[in-house]
Design a protein around this motif. Structure first.
Motif, PDB file in Angstrom:
ATOM      1  N   GLU A  55       0.674  -1.261   0.061  1.00 51.25           N
ATOM      2  CA  GLU A  55       0.112   0.088  -0.014  1.00 51.25           C
ATOM      3  C   GLU A  55       0.955   1.228  -0.086  1.00 51.25           C
ATOM      4  OE1 GLU A  55      -3.358   0.618  -0.576  1.00 51.25           O
ATOM      5  OE2 GLU A  55      -3.133   2.709   0.334  1.00 51.25           O
ATOM      6  N   ASN A 109       2.996   2.215  -3.163  1.00 50.73           N
ATOM      7  CA  ASN A 109       2.356   2.409  -4.248  1.00 50.73           C
ATOM      8  C   ASN A 109       1.988   3.914  -4.445  1.00 50.73           C
ATOM      9  OD1 ASN A 109       1.896   0.686  -6.485  1.00 50.73           O
ATOM     10  ND2 ASN A 109       1.054  -0.673  -4.650  1.00 50.73           N
ATOM     11  N   ARG A 153      -0.876   7.476  -7.310  1.00 55.45           N
ATOM     12  CA  ARG A 153      -1.012   5.907  -6.808  1.00 55.45           C
ATOM     13  C   ARG A 153      -0.957   5.151  -8.051  1.00 55.45           C
ATOM     14  NH1 ARG A 153      -3.944   3.541  -2.454  1.00 55.45           N
ATOM     15  NH2 ARG A 153      -4.869   5.515  -2.007  1.00 55.45           N
ATOM     16  N   SER A 195      -0.333   0.660  -8.875  1.00 59.36           N
ATOM     17  CA  SER A 195      -1.025  -0.642  -8.581  1.00 59.36           C
ATOM     18  C   SER A 195      -0.316  -1.829  -8.715  1.00 59.36           C
ATOM     19  CB  SER A 195      -2.440  -0.971  -9.354  1.00 59.36           C
ATOM     20  OG  SER A 195      -2.163  -0.590 -10.761  1.00 59.36           O
ATOM     21  N   LYS A 239       2.259  -5.137  -7.748  1.00 62.79           N
ATOM     22  CA  LYS A 239       1.699  -6.218  -6.909  1.00 62.79           C
ATOM     23  C   LYS A 239       2.996  -6.918  -6.341  1.00 62.79           C
ATOM     24  CE  LYS A 239      -2.879  -7.042  -8.696  1.00 62.79           C
ATOM     25  NZ  LYS A 239      -3.021  -5.560  -9.296  1.00 62.79           N
ATOM     26  N   ASP A 265       1.382  -1.250 -13.012  1.00 64.91           N
ATOM     27  CA  ASP A 265       1.741  -2.672 -12.048  1.00 64.91           C
ATOM     28  C   ASP A 265       3.274  -2.494 -12.353  1.00 64.91           C
ATOM     29  OD1 ASP A 265       1.754  -2.937 -14.962  1.00 64.91           O
ATOM     30  OD2 ASP A 265       0.792  -4.940 -14.681  1.00 64.91           O
TER      31      ASP A 265
END
Ligand code: FAD
Ligand code: MLT
Ligand code: ZN
Length: 487
Positions: free
Chosen positions: A40, A43, A51, A53, A55, A98
């Motif tokens: 969190e 990111n 922000r 995303s 992973k 990502d």
């Protein structure tokens, strides 16, 4: 947060698969982070305006591990976003989509320090404040200092070419950084097909003060914001720690008086002057309101913080009192306070250093970091205040006046497209008319990449793009950053 405000389309990179995770786990065992909770914070940027995303976050410890990661990501066409302390102001340190986050957090070892030359060699993930403590114990000082020192990494500082509070005295990192180790790629000789992305370690980690053997390659990576390579180690020249430090915090009745105080200061204090910072009354209001700090001087339209650093306490005190007598006597300064002990010096500095924090508590922050001719520096702030009226909560000006660097910030209750429209391109056009720079020290990152054209000619932009293609042909390194979206 991000894509609605800054429209951008994902480029056709691969997506991280289970096989990729297994391969990465073999490169950095136990240091492949996929827990959504842990992902969190990395990111989201410090200002909480962009922000990603992602992973996956990787925590290499060595340059070899970084090289293996980049080699693998290049082969697989996976995008990578390098991250230091994540204190950047332009959204450069967080993924946009990502991208894999490559964090330097565990690359935090000092490699060597020479107490005659003052040359420090360390890994890129060392925290600036910790390096400061390390060299100060040995009688030296880091040549840079910034409000984010408690979290920013030296690699991030070099990658952004951070300026900060000691620039006036010790100059740019372009001068104090003596060498770098960078994991980049594709600098093989031979036909184009052999220009491969291979995570090559470029060792230019010299500790020499002088080295004129051809092109100065490290300069390419200073300020390249993770788009050309990952900085893994830094060699930096530290000056001796000054034995006498004084800080004066003064109130000025107008900006013209701030400028004249600066001129007087340069004449009277000469070589002992080590910082000249300014802030306006609105900034003071915000640090009082949000941080509960108290102003040490009577309310004034402007405040300046002057620091002297020298080797003779008596000599410096004499110079400083001569200077203060003149500025107080002539009305350039209406009130002031002086600090010589550590604790009070720190307290006075915090009024200036913590403006960024106070602003972020005030609401959404529109942040501009401009180089302007010093005589015109504040005109833009007054001009914008009139232009925006009650649409803005606060319009403030502060910054490194001694370096011609204005921090112009506008706050509002929340992000508002129409307010953004009133600010941009107005601020950039205003700056370009003065032949200023649209980024004095923060870089371009994600948020400012499309305004590069206000400060650089098309030929320069084209050469930048060619260099990017040479060093990162697949464009996997920090995509969507620094170089404009519109080719
Ligand atoms: P990050 O924010 O993690 O990354 C910044 C950029 O560098 C990103 O593009 C990232 O991809 C890249 N990067 C990071 N590490 C590497 C690496 N090892 N190799 C390649 N690329 C990398 N800035 C100033 O110039 N002057 C100031 O006075 C100043 N004061 C600040 C005060 C506060 C309170 C805050 C929050 C920020 C301030 N900043 C200032 C901005 C910021 O601290 C600097 O830009 C700092 O240098 C960023 O370091 P970082 O380690 O946090 O980098
Ligand atoms: C500063 O000088 O305080 C930093 O550059 C951060 C900011 O601009 O807010
Ligand atoms: Zn600054």
């Amino acid at each position: 947060l991000t894509r609605e405000r800054y429209p951008v389309r994902r480029l056709p990179f691969a997506q991280v698969s289970e096989d990729d995770l297994a391969a990465l786990e073999r490169i950095v065992p136990g240091r492949v982070i996929t827990d959504p909770e842990e992902l969190e914070a990395p990111n989201v940027d410090w200002l909480r305006t962009v922000r990603g995303s992602s992973k996956v976050l990787l925590r290499p410890r060595t340059s070899q591990e970084v090289a293996h990661i980049l080699r693998y990501c290049h082969e697989r066409n996976l995008a990578v976003s390098p991250q230091g302390g994540n204190t950047g102001m332009v959204g450069g340190s967080v993924p946009v989509f990502d991208e894999i986050i490559l964090s330097t957090t565990l690359m935090n070892q000092v490699m060597s320090f020479h107490d005659v030359s003052g040359v420090l060699v360390c890994q890129a993930g060392c925290i600036l404040e910790e390096l400061g403590r390390y060299v100060e114990e040995r009688g030296f000082l880091m040549p840079l200092d910034l409000g984010a020192k408690g979290s920013c990494h030296i690699g991030g500082n070099v990658a952004t070419n951070a300026g900060g509070l000691r620039f006036l005295r010790y100059g740019s990192l372009r001068g104090t950084v003596l060498g770098l180790e960078v994991v980049s790629r594709g600098h093989h000789c031979g036909p184009a097909s052999q220009v491969l992305a291979d995570g090559t370690i470029l060792n230019c980690l010299t500790s020499l003060r002088k080295d004129n053997t051809g092109y100065d390659l490290k300069q390419l990576f200073i300020g390249s914001e993770g788009t050309l390579g990952v900085i893994t180690a830094v060699s930096i020249l530290c000056p001796p720690k000054p034995s006498a430090v004084n800080v004066a915090f003064l109130g000025c009745p107008g900006f013209a008086e701030v400028l004249q105080t600066f001129s007087t200061c340069r004449q009277k204090l000469g070589e002992i002057l080590s910082a000249f910072e300014f802030m306006d009354a609105e900034c003071m209001k915000l640090v009082e309101l949000h941080l509960r700090l108290a102003s040490p001087v009577r309310e004034s339209p402007f405040y300046v913080l002057i620091e002297t650093s020298g080797s003779g306490a008596g000599h410096d005190a004499e110079k400083l009192s001569d200077f203060l007598e003149q500025v107080l006597g002539s009305g350039l300064v209406t009130d002031g306070t002086l600090a010589t002990d550590q604790r009070r010096i720190k307290m006075l500095w915090s009024l200036r250093e913590r403006i960024t924090e106070a602003l972020s508590r005030d609401g959404y922050v529109y942040k501009y970091d401009l180089s302007l001719p010093v005589e015109r520096l504040y005109d833009l702030v007054s001009d914008l205040r009139a232009r925006l009226g009650p649409r803005a909560k606060h319009v403030v000006g502060y910054g490194h006046l001694g370096d011609g660097n204005l921090h112009l910030n506008v706050t509002a209750e929340a992000f508002d497209v129409s307010l953004l429209g009133a600010l941009e391109p107005y601020v950039y056009e205003w700056t370009a008319r003065q032949r200023g720079s649209v980024s004095a020290e923060h870089g371009l990152g994600f948020k400012k990449r499309d305004v590069l054209c206000y400060s650089k000619p098309p030929e320069a932009l084209q050469l930048m793009q060619q260099l990017k293609a040479l060093l990162d042909p697949k464009g996997i390194l920090n995509p969507y950053k620094t170089l404009p979206a519109r080719a």
